[in-house]
Every structure is written in structure tokens, then in C-alpha cells.
Scaffold this active site. Structure first.
Site, PDB file in Angstrom:
ATOM      1  N   HIS A 307     -24.622 -81.752   4.557  1.00  0.00           N
ATOM      2  CA  HIS A 307     -23.494 -82.462   3.950  1.00  0.00           C
ATOM      3  C   HIS A 307     -22.246 -82.231   4.784  1.00  0.00           C
ATOM      4  O   HIS A 307     -22.030 -81.135   5.312  1.00  0.00           O
ATOM      5  CB  HIS A 307     -23.260 -81.968   2.511  1.00  0.00           C
ATOM      6  CG  HIS A 307     -22.400 -82.871   1.685  1.00  0.00           C
ATOM      7  ND1 HIS A 307     -21.023 -82.856   1.763  1.00  0.00           N
ATOM      8  CD2 HIS A 307     -22.716 -83.825   0.774  1.00  0.00           C
ATOM      9  CE1 HIS A 307     -20.534 -83.756   0.925  1.00  0.00           C
ATOM     10  NE2 HIS A 307     -21.534 -84.358   0.320  1.00  0.00           N
ATOM     11  N   ASP A 364     -27.914 -86.652  -2.523  1.00  0.00           N
ATOM     12  CA  ASP A 364     -28.316 -88.030  -2.225  1.00  0.00           C
ATOM     13  C   ASP A 364     -29.828 -88.145  -2.032  1.00  0.00           C
ATOM     14  O   ASP A 364     -30.431 -89.158  -2.398  1.00  0.00           O
ATOM     15  CB  ASP A 364     -27.593 -88.532  -0.973  1.00  0.00           C
ATOM     16  CG  ASP A 364     -26.092 -88.536  -1.141  1.00  0.00           C
ATOM     17  OD1 ASP A 364     -25.621 -89.113  -2.139  1.00  0.00           O
ATOM     18  OD2 ASP A 364     -25.385 -87.957  -0.301  1.00  0.00           O
TER      19      ASP A 364
END
Length: 424
Positions: A307, A364
């Protein structure tokens, strides 16, 4: 308000010293107030605003190095597992979790506004049937100001508050309808006997022909967690867009539409959709090992791992993985693509290359798998992200309008032509 530390940073510029005050928040690094640099005839240069705090906020705190995400001080994993989405909405809007009585009242307010003006349903007919649902959302959300224009005085706190409730309540209806429209099915209206997540899934998948349709409680819980885990994420691109648009005095529906537009960008809101596209490209479980070797050789990108903000782990991912496991077990799906995703996860969690680089599955990765398992098409993934993030956007919009603010006006480093004359 932030507090002055008494410390100052000293900038040496053109033989002069400029003292810049340093402020402390309740958490996070100190910040240097650079506005006095302007008086010297200079600007600061920070492409992407990576080192710039554009505002003060009490809503969300992120420490990417430690994997911390707090909403009004509460860890995101606690909110996702011990509260529901509307309780999180109340928290973001008001600063505290609701009491039992306040929760009943707030839930009732939201239920009372889930319907949209009947003419809004006709508005959809102006779009092509193959339009992307996000294109539809940008249009219909912005158009709400034409239907609810009697409460658009942004200086009136009551107008601001009712608009916030309307947005939280109506966005799921519009989101589900954007899907129904593109697949040619009749719109399904919201029901007051269903909770927030159940209502959305009912409007998505029920049809007039199937009167016995019931929402699977495991899927409703999963959707509620997805909403909660995506409710806010500090001053990201879309939230900053909402604040910037709001600083002009634009009405809140226009501001949220602007946020949806920013979220539509693949670098922002399209990450879970990109995960599914990556799985399509890999093709089968047999190809996973070779794909991961290509990742190591930097020949392809590994989507849904690591991330930009979280350098160790995404605090939302643990809850999302647990939810993913619950959904797959409840549905008993035998989907080759989901098996492929699980093999990717297995390798990433055990291969030293990925472990040492802390390339763990992020929110995600798991949310994309869950949404696919539920039966939601990939083009709706970002719409659901926008639905969940609406409360974050409107909370920041409300916070900005609760005190004095200035119109946003970034500067630039001009590198074009110097002044010249037209010669003919």
C-alpha cells in the site's frame, strides 16, 4: 485547534532568516507553517502534496509506518467488527459513537430518506444502457441539487445536516439503480424493514419476479464491513477534491459528484477492479508461480499487495480477510478465479521475497474477491467504494464549513515561455 510548540524552523533565503512556526497535532508529526514564505516573494514546491498538510482535521488519523487507521480515535478494526456502518457514519459526522437511543433515531432518519424524487428515476433514461455506472453516478448525484434545492444554504447548519443525511441515504439507491439500468432490469425501491447493507443488496439483486428473494445475512455483514472499512481515509485525492470544490461555496451535491469523479481514476478507486483484471490475465492456478517470478523480475505489477500509505500492513486487511473467508465458506463457490486468488495469497504470505518487502495482501485484494463472490460485476466495484466513502466526504465538507476557511488556490512553478510580443 493545533497548538504552537514554541519551536520555530528557520529558513535562510537571500541572506535573510524567515522564522516559521511549528505546530503539533494530537497525533502524528509536527508541521511547519510556511505561509510567511509568501511575503518573501517565494512559494513552496511540493508536487502531489506529499509533504503538505492542506487543513486541520479531527476526523481520521493514519500512521502508515505503524499500520494505524483511527476514526475519531477508534481503531478501524474495532469499528468494523463491533459497530455497524451507520454507527460509523454517526461517529464520523458527530465525533462520538451513538448511544442506543441516538442510533435508533439516526437509523430512522436515514431510512426516511432512502427514496429519491420520482423524476430522478426518469433521469436515468438519458444515459446509454452500456454507460459505465460511475459515469451515471457522477451525473445523477450532481443532479440531486436540482431536486432538493430548498435545503442548499450552506451557511445554515440545518440545511447542511439534512443534506448529509440525504446523501448517505440516497447514494445506495442511486448506486443500485445505476447497475439495474445497465443490465436492463426494473428499479427496485428501498425497504424500511431492511438495514443499510441489506437494503443495498436487495435493490441490487431482487427482481419483481422473485418475491421471495432474501438477502443472505453473511453477505449483508460482509457488505456492511466493506462499507465501514472504506468510509474514510483522511486527505486522499477524492476527499481533497471535495474540500477544494467545497471551498468555492459549491453545493454539497456538486462537491460529492466531484469526489466521485476523482475516485473514478484508476490510480485511486480502481484498485480492487485492477485485482480482478490481473487475475484474468494470469488465467489459471498453474500460471501463478510463473507470474510471481515475473513480479520479482519487475516485468509485471502485483495488484492488491502492499500500500502507498501503509508501509508494514494495511490495518483493514485482517478484517477483510476474515470476512472473505466467511463469504467463501458460506457460498461454497467453486470458482477457478477465486482459487487462483487464494494461491496468490499463499505465495505472497510465505515467499521471503514478498514477506521481506512487506508486500502483504491489502484491503483491495480481499474486497475484490468478496464482491466477485457476491455476484457484483467489476464495473460496480468503484461505485460501491463511492457509496461507502460518501460519509467521509460529507464529514470533511461539514468540518470545513463549521469554521472559517479559505478558497483553495494552489500555486505553480511556471516553466513556459517568457513574455513575448506578437510579430506579424
Amino acid at each position: 485547534m493545533s497548538e504552537a510548540t514554541g519551536k520555530k524552523a528557520v529558513l535562510h533565503l537571500d541572506g535573510k532568516e524567515i522564522e516559521l512556526p511549528i505546530y503539533s497535532g494530537t497525533l502524528g508529526p509536527d508541521v511547519i507553517d510556511v505561509k510567511d514564505v509568501l511575503a518573501s516573494g517565494h512559494f513552496t514546491f511540493d508536487p502531489g502534496f506529499m509533504a503538505t498538510a492542506s487543513c486541520e482535521s479531527k476526523i481520521t488519523f493514519i500512521d502508515g509506518d505503524k499500520g494505524i487507521l483511527l476514526h475519531r480515535g477508534y481503531p478501524i478494526d474495532q469499528l468494523a467488527t463491533q459497530a455497524d456502518y451507520l454507527e460509523t457514519c454517526y461517529l464520523l459526522l458527530n465525533g462520538e459513537l451513538p448511544t442506543a437511543e441516538q442510533k435508533v433515531e439516526f437509523d430512522a432518519k436515514v431510512r426516511a430518506h432512502t427514496m429519491v424524487h420520482d423524476q430522478v428515476s426518469r433521469f436515468f433514461n438519458g444515459f446509454r444502457r452500456d454507460a459505465h455506472p460511475m459515469a451515471i453516478m457522477v451525473g445523477v448525484v450532481g443532479a440531486l441539487s436540482a431536486f432538493y434545492h430548498n435545503n442548499l444554504d450552506i451557511e445554515d447548519i440545518n440545511h447542511r445536516e439534512i443534506t448529509a443525511i440525504r446523501l448517505i441515504a440516497k447514494i445506495p439507491t442511486l448506486a443500485a439503480w445505476s447497475y439495474k439500468y445497465t443490465v436492463g432490469q426494473p428499479f427496485i425501491y428501498p425497504r424500511n424493514d431492511l438495514n443499510y447493507a441489506e437494503n443495498f443488496l436487495h435493490m441490487m439483486f431482487a427482481t419483481p419476479a422473485d418475491r421471495d428473494y432474501k438477502v443472505n445475512p453473511v453477505l449483508a455483514r460482509a457488505m456492511d464491513r466493506i462499507f465501514t472499512l472504506h468510509a474514510d481515509h483522511e486527505q486522499n485525492a477524492s476527499t481533497s477534491t471535495v474540500r477544494l470544490a467545497g471551498s468555492t461555496g459549491a453545493n454539497p451535491y456538486a462537491c460529492i459528484s466531484a469526489g466521485i469523479s476523482a475516485l473514478w481514476g484508476p490510480a485511486h478507486g480502481g484498485a480492487n477492479e485492477a485485482v480482478l483484471k490481473m487475475l484474468d490475465e494470469i488465467g489459471s492456478v498453474e500460471n501463478v508461480a510463473e507470474f510471481m517470478e515475473k513480479v520479482k523480475r519487475k516485468e509485471v505489477k502485483l495488484m492488491g499487495f502492499g500500500h502507498r500509505v501503509y508501509k508494514n500492513f494495511d490495518p483493514r486487511a485482517k478484517v477483510m480477510k476474515q470476512t472473505c473467508d466467511e463469504v467463501l465458506e458460506a457460498l461454497g463457490i467453486n470458482d477457478p478465479q477465486l482459487a487462483l486468488a487464494m494461491e496468490l495469497e499463499r505465495i505472497a504470505l510465505n515467499d521471503p521475497y514478498f514477506v521481506e518487502r512487506k508486500l502483504y495482501p491489502n484491503v483491495d485484494f480481499y474486497s475484490g474477491i468478496i464482491l466477485k463472490a457476491i455476484g457484483i460485476p467489476t464495473e460496480m466495484f468503484t461505485v460501491i467504494f463511492a457509496l461507502a466513502r460518501t460519509v467521509g466526504w460529507i464529514s470533511h465538507w461539514l468540518e470545513m464549513h463549521s469554521g472559517p476557511y479559505k478558497i483553495g488556490r494552489p500555486r505553480q512553478l511556471y516553466t513556459g515561455e517568457v513574455q513575448r510580443d506578437i510579430k506579424r
